[in-house]
Write an enzyme that holds these catalytic residues in place. Sequence first.
Site, PDB file in Angstrom:
ATOM      1  CB  SER A 264       3.076  -6.888  -0.169  1.00 13.05           C
ATOM      2  OG  SER A 264       2.704  -7.090   1.158  1.00 13.05           O
TER       3      SER A 264
ATOM      4  CB  THR B 281      -0.940  -0.010   1.226  1.00 14.13           C
ATOM      5  OG1 THR B 281      -1.810  -1.143   1.104  1.00 14.13           O
ATOM      6  CG2 THR B 281      -1.771   1.265   1.313  1.00 14.13           C
TER       7      THR B 281
ATOM      8  CG  HIS C  76       1.083  -9.657   3.864  1.00 12.94           C
ATOM      9  ND1 HIS C  76      -0.214 -10.083   3.752  1.00 12.94           N
ATOM     10  CD2 HIS C  76       1.093  -8.379   3.403  1.00 12.94           C
ATOM     11  CE1 HIS C  76      -0.973  -9.092   3.265  1.00 12.94           C
ATOM     12  NE2 HIS C  76      -0.192  -8.050   3.042  1.00 12.94           N
TER      13      HIS C  76
ATOM     14  CD  GLN D 148      -2.264 -11.317  -4.874  1.00 10.56           C
ATOM     15  OE1 GLN D 148      -1.959 -12.510  -4.798  1.00 10.56           O
ATOM     16  NE2 GLN D 148      -2.806 -10.681  -3.851  1.00 10.56           N
TER      17      GLN D 148
ATOM     18  CB  CYS E   9     -17.854  -9.374   2.700  1.00 10.75           C
ATOM     19  SG  CYS E   9     -16.154  -9.888   2.790  1.00 10.75           S
TER      20      CYS E   9
ATOM     21  CG  ASN F 232      -6.202  -7.914  -5.926  1.00  3.93           C
ATOM     22  OD1 ASN F 232      -6.020  -7.161  -6.889  1.00  3.93           O
ATOM     23  ND2 ASN F 232      -7.106  -7.653  -5.005  1.00  3.93           N
TER      24      ASN F 232
HETATM   25  C1  LIG Z   1      -2.606  -6.392  -5.834  1.00  6.94           C
HETATM   26  C2  LIG Z   1      -2.373  -5.859  -4.462  1.00  6.94           C
HETATM   27  N1  LIG Z   1      -1.817  -4.655  -4.315  1.00  6.94           N
HETATM   28  C3  LIG Z   1      -1.562  -4.127  -3.109  1.00  6.94           C
HETATM   29  C4  LIG Z   1      -1.897  -4.796  -1.955  1.00  6.94           C
HETATM   30  C5  LIG Z   1      -1.612  -4.158  -0.629  1.00  6.94           C
HETATM   31  O1  LIG Z   1      -0.525  -4.788  -0.015  1.00  6.94           O
HETATM   32  P1  LIG Z   1      -0.171  -4.547   1.551  1.00  6.94           P
HETATM   33  O2  LIG Z   1      -1.080  -5.459   2.308  1.00  6.94           O
HETATM   34  O3  LIG Z   1       1.262  -4.931   1.682  1.00  6.94           O
HETATM   35  O4  LIG Z   1      -0.387  -3.121   1.848  1.00  6.94           O
HETATM   36  C6  LIG Z   1      -2.519  -6.052  -2.058  1.00  6.94           C
HETATM   37  C7  LIG Z   1      -2.943  -6.769  -0.842  1.00  6.94           C
HETATM   38  O5  LIG Z   1      -4.104  -7.091  -0.673  1.00  6.94           O
HETATM   39  C8  LIG Z   1      -2.755  -6.610  -3.341  1.00  6.94           C
HETATM   40  O6  LIG Z   1      -3.312  -7.804  -3.498  1.00  6.94           O
END
Ligand SMILES: Cc1ncc(COP(=O)(O)O)c(C=O)c1O
Length: 384
Positions: free
Chosen positions: A197, A73, A199, A179, A322, A151
């Site tokens: 990211s 993010t 995680h 992703q 949701c 995603n």
């Molecule tokens: C395509 C995509 N971009 C950005 C993010 C945001 O990542 P983070 O959780 O590290 O802020 C996500 C996470 O859901 C994602 O799937």
Amino acid sequence: MDKRIYLDNSATTPVAAEVLAAMTPYFCEAYGNASSLHASGRVAREAIEEGRVEIAAALGVSPSEIVFTSGATEANNLAIIGIAFAHRDKGHIITSKIEHHSVLHPCQWLEDQGYEVTTLDVDATGQIDLSQLKDAIREDTFLVSIMAGNNEIGTLQPVEEISTICRERGAAFHTDAVQAYGKVQLPMGSIDLLSVSAHKLHGPKGVGFLMVRKAVALTPLFHGGGHEGGRRSGTENTPGIVGLAAASSLAFKEMEETTARMRRFKRRLIAAINAIPGTRLNGHETDSLPHIVNVSFQGIEGESLVMKLDEHGIETSTGSACSSPTLEPSYVLLAIGVPISMAHGSLRISTGRQTTEQDVDTFLDILPRVVEELRAISPFKVGE
Ligand SMILES: Cc1ncc(COP(=O)(O)O)c(C=O)c1O
């Protein structure tokens, strides 16, 4: 907690044992601040810089082109707002309708500040139209931000072709690769900025990076101690960065084997789900991420399906927002033309490194029964 079958790896992934082991010493033993001059500080600095070199080598970029952040993010916000602020004369940004909110919302915010934003449509598979991009790109377009892989539906974008158009027209190209990173080969030579990211790849939450080419002018969003080459102030998250680098190395080392397994699971899931009447596969059949399957079921609500599967110990997610009080269907599914009723009945199944054949068997055993049960109590009949 009882053994659960976790099929929501697009949302987040369990931290791999190897990653946790790599991170652990940096909490209570090598806890120094990487900016400190003493031995503990130097150990932390070394770990961070080793991680930076490891990630840069995997991507074939220079270590100085990696900026560690608190996740994707922040990386997306830094890419988009950071470039925009370096173009104070205002100008034009291009993005697409199916980007993650961490791309769409900074673009919308910039629009409120007087920048112009074009949001490209996508076709029924979720891919952008390259000729629409060519028509949209202007003399004052300073940034094109199009994600590598979606995603929700897994569709991959033609990253190389997008980049060629950007290069010809002098616009920087940013891709949200959250992703796709570690799952598919990315044409790094074509990308000016890339967000990742930890995680999502069996690393810890709250850490990620932005790859940003040296030639790209970027105004920092955080001001303070001038960390990360002045591009992102704030004491570095040493254990997180070590974990991110370990997760990244693991993903690249195992990529071929893991993605082959995920593709096999995906083919099985799609074949079995297609055999259930009143279903629809959402996304591109082939240009797609290996770990994501998105499907809609006629006559049922995605949320009810997720809850019922959860009762059976299976964790999935729905495409609908949701968390939103209005229970709006997913903007991604609407953008690819899924009818509203079907968009409400969507399910995202996403596998991970830890997913087994047995997990897929159990899921495929339970799913048709749960769908039948929910349809039996639904006021909508399949085929209506
Ligand atoms: C395509 C995509 N971009 C950005 C993010 C945001 O990542 P983070 O959780 O590290 O802020 C996500 C996470 O859901 C994602 O799937």
